[in-house]
Motif scaffolding. Structure first.
Motif, mmCIF file in Angstrom:
data_model
loop_
_atom_site.group_PDB
_atom_site.id
_atom_site.type_symbol
_atom_site.label_atom_id
_atom_site.label_comp_id
_atom_site.label_asym_id
_atom_site.label_seq_id
_atom_site.Cartn_x
_atom_site.Cartn_y
_atom_site.Cartn_z
ATOM 1 N N TYR A 1 -42.225 22.124 8.614
ATOM 2 C CA TYR A 1 -43.452 21.378 8.364
ATOM 3 C C TYR A 1 -42.954 19.848 8.007
ATOM 4 O O TYR A 1 -43.560 19.020 8.280
ATOM 5 N N LYS A 2 -41.832 19.942 7.085
ATOM 6 C CA LYS A 2 -41.285 18.532 6.800
ATOM 7 C C LYS A 2 -41.085 17.847 7.786
ATOM 8 O O LYS A 2 -40.935 16.631 7.919
ATOM 9 N N GLU A 3 -40.411 18.229 8.707
ATOM 10 C CA GLU A 3 -39.921 17.812 9.973
ATOM 11 C C GLU A 3 -41.077 17.136 10.830
ATOM 12 O O GLU A 3 -40.925 16.092 11.355
ATOM 13 N N LYS A 4 -41.957 17.901 10.910
ATOM 14 C CA LYS A 4 -43.169 17.853 11.864
ATOM 15 C C LYS A 4 -44.043 16.902 11.507
ATOM 16 O O LYS A 4 -44.867 16.167 12.021
ATOM 17 N N TYR A 5 -44.535 16.900 10.276
ATOM 18 C CA TYR A 5 -45.619 16.214 9.402
ATOM 19 C C TYR A 5 -45.130 15.311 8.350
ATOM 20 O O TYR A 5 -44.103 15.473 7.856
ATOM 21 N N GLN A 6 -46.297 14.381 7.986
ATOM 22 C CA GLN A 6 -46.086 13.525 6.844
ATOM 23 C C GLN A 6 -45.482 14.091 5.688
ATOM 24 O O GLN A 6 -46.121 15.117 5.278
ATOM 25 N N TYR A 7 -44.667 13.435 4.850
ATOM 26 C CA TYR A 7 -44.251 14.210 3.673
ATOM 27 C C TYR A 7 -43.628 12.916 2.757
ATOM 28 O O TYR A 7 -43.354 11.778 3.344
ATOM 29 N N PRO A 8 -43.928 12.966 1.459
ATOM 30 C CA PRO A 8 -43.763 11.908 0.666
ATOM 31 C C PRO A 8 -42.287 11.615 0.400
ATOM 32 O O PRO A 8 -41.383 12.488 0.747
ATOM 33 N N GLU A 9 -41.759 10.390 0.294
ATOM 34 C CA GLU A 9 -40.536 9.877 0.025
ATOM 35 C C GLU A 9 -40.368 9.612 -1.440
ATOM 36 O O GLU A 9 -41.110 9.674 -2.118
ATOM 37 N N ILE A 10 -39.142 9.868 -1.860
ATOM 38 C CA ILE A 10 -38.780 9.580 -3.098
ATOM 39 C C ILE A 10 -39.404 8.129 -3.908
ATOM 40 O O ILE A 10 -39.112 7.219 -3.082
ATOM 41 N N GLY A 11 -39.790 8.336 -4.958
ATOM 42 C CA GLY A 11 -40.674 6.938 -5.449
ATOM 43 C C GLY A 11 -42.370 7.083 -5.075
ATOM 44 O O GLY A 11 -43.001 6.286 -5.899
ATOM 45 N N ASP A 12 -42.742 7.836 -4.259
ATOM 46 C CA ASP A 12 -44.262 7.950 -3.940
ATOM 47 C C ASP A 12 -44.877 8.418 -5.066
ATOM 48 O O ASP A 12 -44.235 9.322 -5.661
ATOM 49 N N ILE A 13 -46.039 8.073 -5.122
ATOM 50 C CA ILE A 13 -46.873 8.733 -6.569
ATOM 51 C C ILE A 13 -47.818 9.612 -5.775
ATOM 52 O O ILE A 13 -48.662 9.202 -4.825
ATOM 53 N N PHE B 1 -46.824 20.601 -1.280
ATOM 54 C CA PHE B 1 -48.034 20.244 -1.862
ATOM 55 C C PHE B 1 -49.287 20.422 -1.121
ATOM 56 O O PHE B 1 -49.310 20.056 0.133
ATOM 57 N N LYS B 2 -50.470 21.122 -1.472
ATOM 58 C CA LYS B 2 -51.623 21.097 -0.981
ATOM 59 C C LYS B 2 -52.067 20.065 -0.403
ATOM 60 O O LYS B 2 -52.414 18.879 -1.190
ATOM 61 N N ASP B 3 -52.411 20.046 0.915
ATOM 62 C CA ASP B 3 -52.774 18.713 1.607
ATOM 63 C C ASP B 3 -54.193 18.320 1.322
ATOM 64 O O ASP B 3 -54.241 17.150 1.125
ATOM 65 N N SER B 4 -55.241 19.141 1.179
ATOM 66 C CA SER B 4 -56.592 18.492 0.971
ATOM 67 C C SER B 4 -56.872 18.016 -0.312
ATOM 68 O O SER B 4 -57.642 17.138 -0.555
ATOM 69 N N ASN B 5 -55.935 18.489 -1.443
ATOM 70 C CA ASN B 5 -56.448 17.925 -2.945
ATOM 71 C C ASN B 5 -55.226 17.062 -3.440
ATOM 72 O O ASN B 5 -55.607 16.661 -4.706
ATOM 73 N N ILE B 6 -54.202 17.060 -2.741
ATOM 74 C CA ILE B 6 -53.134 16.114 -3.324
ATOM 75 C C ILE B 6 -52.565 15.164 -2.503
ATOM 76 O O ILE B 6 -52.238 15.594 -1.378
ATOM 77 N N VAL B 7 -53.127 13.907 -2.628
ATOM 78 C CA VAL B 7 -52.537 12.799 -1.686
ATOM 79 C C VAL B 7 -51.464 12.017 -2.395
ATOM 80 O O VAL B 7 -51.147 12.056 -3.335
ATOM 81 N N TYR B 8 -50.729 11.148 -1.595
ATOM 82 C CA TYR B 8 -49.957 10.230 -2.173
ATOM 83 C C TYR B 8 -49.941 8.888 -1.471
ATOM 84 O O TYR B 8 -50.430 8.647 -0.653
ATOM 85 N N LEU B 9 -49.405 8.024 -2.502
ATOM 86 C CA LEU B 9 -49.390 6.355 -2.210
ATOM 87 C C LEU B 9 -47.963 6.092 -2.193
ATOM 88 O O LEU B 9 -46.860 6.261 -2.911
ATOM 89 N N LEU B 10 -47.793 5.278 -1.055
ATOM 90 C CA LEU B 10 -46.210 5.081 -0.431
ATOM 91 C C LEU B 10 -45.813 3.986 -1.251
ATOM 92 O O LEU B 10 -46.481 3.072 -1.844
#
Length: 84
Positions: free
Chosen positions: A40-52, A73-82
């Motif tokens: 999943y990490k290879e195929k889909y978006q995933y946060p990078e170090i420093g993302d919130i 991290f569960k996709d629908s309830n946890i989002v991240y900022l680059l």
């Protein structure tokens, strides 16, 4: 964010912590296999170090800085900022 993980894909003990809205920012109570995590990490978006990471169920809640640990991290309830 990421690809949805279904309950039948989780384990009570395992390689990679899986954080849901109730465990985000504390201890994980579910895990996924390293193989599923890598796929999943290879195929889909995933946060990078420093993302919130932000819990976003109902209202904005806890925030956590992603420091690079292997975790999912569960996709629908946890989002991240680059962190640009």
């Amino acid at each position: 964010m990421c690809k949805r993980i279904f309950k039948e894909q989780t384990l009570t003990d395992g390689d990679i912590p899986f954080y849901k809205i109730g465990t985000f920012g504390s201890e994980a109570d579910a895990f996924i296999t390293k193989e599923l995590y890598e796929e999943y990490k290879e195929k889909y978006q995933y946060p990078e170090i420093g993302d919130i990471l932000i819990s976003a169920s109902g209202t904005i809640g806890r925030t956590v800085e992603y420091t690079g640990e292997d975790a999912y991290f569960k996709d629908s309830n946890i989002v991240y900022l680059l962190n640009c």
